[in-house]
Motif scaffolding. Sequence first.
Motif, PDB file in Angstrom:
ATOM      1  N   ARG A   1     -21.881   8.472  22.659  1.00 12.93           N
ATOM      2  CA  ARG A   1     -20.837   8.878  21.715  1.00 12.93           C
ATOM      3  C   ARG A   1     -19.621   9.410  22.477  1.00 12.93           C
ATOM      4  O   ARG A   1     -18.479   9.130  22.105  1.00 12.93           O
ATOM      5  N   ASP A   2     -19.869  10.193  23.539  1.00 13.11           N
ATOM      6  CA  ASP A   2     -18.755  10.681  24.362  1.00 13.11           C
ATOM      7  C   ASP A   2     -17.983   9.504  24.964  1.00 13.11           C
ATOM      8  O   ASP A   2     -16.743   9.509  25.008  1.00 13.11           O
ATOM      9  N   TYR A   3     -18.714   8.496  25.434  1.00 12.19           N
ATOM     10  CA  TYR A   3     -18.084   7.310  26.037  1.00 12.19           C
ATOM     11  C   TYR A   3     -17.226   6.575  25.011  1.00 12.19           C
ATOM     12  O   TYR A   3     -16.086   6.182  25.307  1.00 12.19           O
ATOM     13  N   LEU A   4     -17.749   6.412  23.800  1.00 15.59           N
ATOM     14  CA  LEU A   4     -16.998   5.714  22.749  1.00 15.59           C
ATOM     15  C   LEU A   4     -15.723   6.480  22.393  1.00 15.59           C
ATOM     16  O   LEU A   4     -14.665   5.873  22.180  1.00 15.59           O
ATOM     17  N   ARG A   5     -15.809   7.794  22.329  1.00 11.57           N
ATOM     18  CA  ARG A   5     -14.621   8.588  22.033  1.00 11.57           C
ATOM     19  C   ARG A   5     -13.541   8.380  23.089  1.00 11.57           C
ATOM     20  O   ARG A   5     -12.346   8.389  22.778  1.00 11.57           O
ATOM     21  N   ASP A   6     -13.967   8.175  24.343  1.00  7.95           N
ATOM     22  CA  ASP A   6     -13.006   8.037  25.435  1.00  7.95           C
ATOM     23  C   ASP A   6     -12.381   6.637  25.489  1.00  7.95           C
ATOM     24  O   ASP A   6     -11.187   6.508  25.810  1.00  7.95           O
ATOM     25  N   VAL A   7     -13.156   5.585  25.195  1.00 11.07           N
ATOM     26  CA  VAL A   7     -12.654   4.220  25.423  1.00 11.07           C
ATOM     27  C   VAL A   7     -11.955   3.622  24.213  1.00 11.07           C
ATOM     28  O   VAL A   7     -11.190   2.670  24.347  1.00 11.07           O
ATOM     29  N   ILE A   8     -12.211   4.144  23.034  1.00 12.51           N
ATOM     30  CA  ILE A   8     -11.562   3.576  21.841  1.00 12.51           C
ATOM     31  C   ILE A   8     -10.085   3.960  21.833  1.00 12.51           C
ATOM     32  O   ILE A   8      -9.716   5.112  22.065  1.00 12.51           O
ATOM     33  N   LEU A   9      -9.244   2.992  21.555  1.00 10.46           N
ATOM     34  CA  LEU A   9      -7.786   3.198  21.527  1.00 10.46           C
ATOM     35  C   LEU A   9      -7.397   3.725  20.142  1.00 10.46           C
ATOM     36  O   LEU A   9      -6.887   2.996  19.290  1.00 10.46           O
ATOM     37  N   TRP A  10      -7.630   4.992  19.914  1.00 12.02           N
ATOM     38  CA  TRP A  10      -7.495   5.568  18.581  1.00 12.02           C
ATOM     39  C   TRP A  10      -6.073   5.438  18.038  1.00 12.02           C
ATOM     40  O   TRP A  10      -5.859   4.891  16.949  1.00 12.02           O
ATOM     41  N   GLU A  11      -5.093   5.938  18.780  1.00  9.77           N
ATOM     42  CA  GLU A  11      -3.721   5.943  18.271  1.00  9.77           C
ATOM     43  C   GLU A  11      -3.160   4.531  18.171  1.00  9.77           C
ATOM     44  O   GLU A  11      -2.489   4.180  17.204  1.00  9.77           O
ATOM     45  N   GLU A  12      -3.425   3.713  19.173  1.00  9.73           N
ATOM     46  CA  GLU A  12      -2.895   2.347  19.183  1.00  9.73           C
ATOM     47  C   GLU A  12      -3.390   1.535  17.991  1.00  9.73           C
ATOM     48  O   GLU A  12      -2.644   0.750  17.398  1.00  9.73           O
ATOM     49  N   LEU A  13      -4.644   1.736  17.637  1.00  5.59           N
ATOM     50  CA  LEU A  13      -5.228   0.977  16.527  1.00  5.59           C
ATOM     51  C   LEU A  13      -5.045   1.668  15.178  1.00  5.59           C
ATOM     52  O   LEU A  13      -5.419   1.110  14.146  1.00  5.59           O
ATOM     53  N   GLY A  14      -4.509   2.874  15.187  1.00  2.33           N
ATOM     54  CA  GLY A  14      -4.339   3.590  13.921  1.00  2.33           C
ATOM     55  C   GLY A  14      -5.653   4.104  13.369  1.00  2.33           C
ATOM     56  O   GLY A  14      -5.887   4.082  12.159  1.00  2.33           O
ATOM     57  N   LEU A  15      -6.523   4.589  14.256  1.00  2.77           N
ATOM     58  CA  LEU A  15      -7.854   5.054  13.869  1.00  2.77           C
ATOM     59  C   LEU A  15      -7.968   6.563  14.045  1.00  2.77           C
ATOM     60  O   LEU A  15      -7.241   7.177  14.830  1.00  2.77           O
TER      61      LEU A  15
ATOM     62  N   SER B   1     -13.076  -5.692  18.572  1.00  5.38           N
ATOM     63  CA  SER B   1     -13.812  -5.669  17.305  1.00  5.38           C
ATOM     64  C   SER B   1     -13.159  -4.715  16.315  1.00  5.38           C
ATOM     65  O   SER B   1     -13.031  -5.014  15.118  1.00  5.38           O
ATOM     66  N   LEU B   2     -12.756  -3.553  16.802  1.00  5.92           N
ATOM     67  CA  LEU B   2     -12.077  -2.590  15.926  1.00  5.92           C
ATOM     68  C   LEU B   2     -10.736  -3.136  15.448  1.00  5.92           C
ATOM     69  O   LEU B   2     -10.324  -2.896  14.313  1.00  5.92           O
TER      70      LEU B   2
END
Length: 529
Positions: free
Chosen positions: A14-28, A115-116
């Motif tokens: 879960r820590d890894y996913l939080r770090d690698v997901i492009l939250w702001e870029e994807l609007g997440l 995928s996101l």
Amino acid sequence: MIDVMLIDDDVSIRDYLRDVILWEELGLRLSCEAGDSETARELYQLHRPKIVVMDINIPIISGLELAKEFVAMNRDVCILVITGYGDFDNVRDSVNVGAIDLLAKPIVPAEINESLRHAVERFTQMSRRYHTQQALSELLTENQALLQERSVTQLFTRPPEGGEVKIRKQFELLSLSFPYQYFAAILIYLEEEPSGDLGGAAFPTAFKKMCDSAFLSNSFRIFSCFGSQDCLYCLVNWSFDRGDERMEALLEKLLEETRFYFQAGFSAYMGSPVEQLADLYRSAEQARLSRRLRDDSFQGIVNYRNIGKLTPSCHTSLQQMLEALVEHAQTFRRQEFCSLLGRVCVETRLEELREFSLELLSQLSGLCFQSGAYPWNIVNYPGTIARIFDTDSQEEVKNVLQKTCEGLLDVLNQQRTKSKNHLISMAKTYVQEHLGDTDLSLESVSLHVGLSKIYFCQLFHKEEGLSFNAYVNGERIARAKSLLLNTGKKAFEISNEVGYNNPKYFNYVFKNTVGVTPLEYRKAAGIKP
């Protein structure tokens, strides 16, 4: 921003996913995360994320089974399934439950973000389709009222060219719904100009709204429109027997109110009930015939089947309004309560309003008593009754009634807040008494306190600041720690005693909460196994 939920029993993943997901870029936005299906189920109901990234192999039930539950609650949710197996069955099952992608471990950042991105594009397309449909709907709405009036007027003025099926289909396209068994045509002629400020074009519009409201509040479906400046066409639809008699009484009451409030009158002519829209023209013809046969000096209500016989004044619907007001108070719908009370105060004659006031205050006081409050400081009954009956001003009665009711509603709302605290206390007591029960659950506790599962879940989280499942696990682990330090029982025995029938899951929750396993905890305390 689109909310995302992460589900994996491995905190490092879960820590890894939080770090690698492009939250702001994807609007997440990360809304919540969980390590087991039970916690995930509760958090999903609280936060309702649009995208769920989950591992197949999580404690209690599999991720695919949990995904099926989420899809059942919201068919638009996007599921990204993570698996270390990569076999065909998981691929097939994930597609069956609606997963938009399958990700194999180890997770590659580019793959999960792609995928996101697909999931975001899916929601973007859904939003565009929704706004397009809204625009088309608004365009139709602009002309819909005119088309509805034209279609109903045609049924009143000439025999229909098509049969029942054609008429129903046309009405459905125009959002005209008449689902009940009986129909009748009523013609209402406004016979006098109102006195006072409400004159000219304003009076017909005000009268139409009052007429529609009267029928709807008495279980009739109605569509009304002016066929001419002074004649209101009313298509009435209902499901119960002897509905035409109830309509006569209702129209008599409406006439009485029109005379009282507007110093104006009308004549109404009812055709016989029919059972098809295709026969409404016949009912309208009978209504017109009733007008031709009536006495020239007549002003009132005529039913075609008993021309010349006037029905007595109708029984008011104040009892229905009283019941509705009490229901609004019980369900804490204050805005609806005040709106309806204002209407009652305006539409009810002074003598009836006085009696109505006593009954309403009595019932609201009874609700306060039932909730454990005694509102004597709010309702000074001798003074309140005197003010209601010693004045000839309807406005004064209205002011007294509204002010007193508002005070009683405040009392009920205060008791509601106390009730919340009481319900939370009940729930906590029940949990303490049933910690060792493996059937202890959100469902069982919500049933015990008398609330729905979803509402109790939201209430507990709001009042306590943590989820119900987290609270139960915390209490169970606290009791387990005490048993580990003060008894010689084995870890699996303690697991059963605090409500975990799966020792492996007990170890998982214990370590996740305390930071060490049960045996390590006991050893650190200097207790030999």
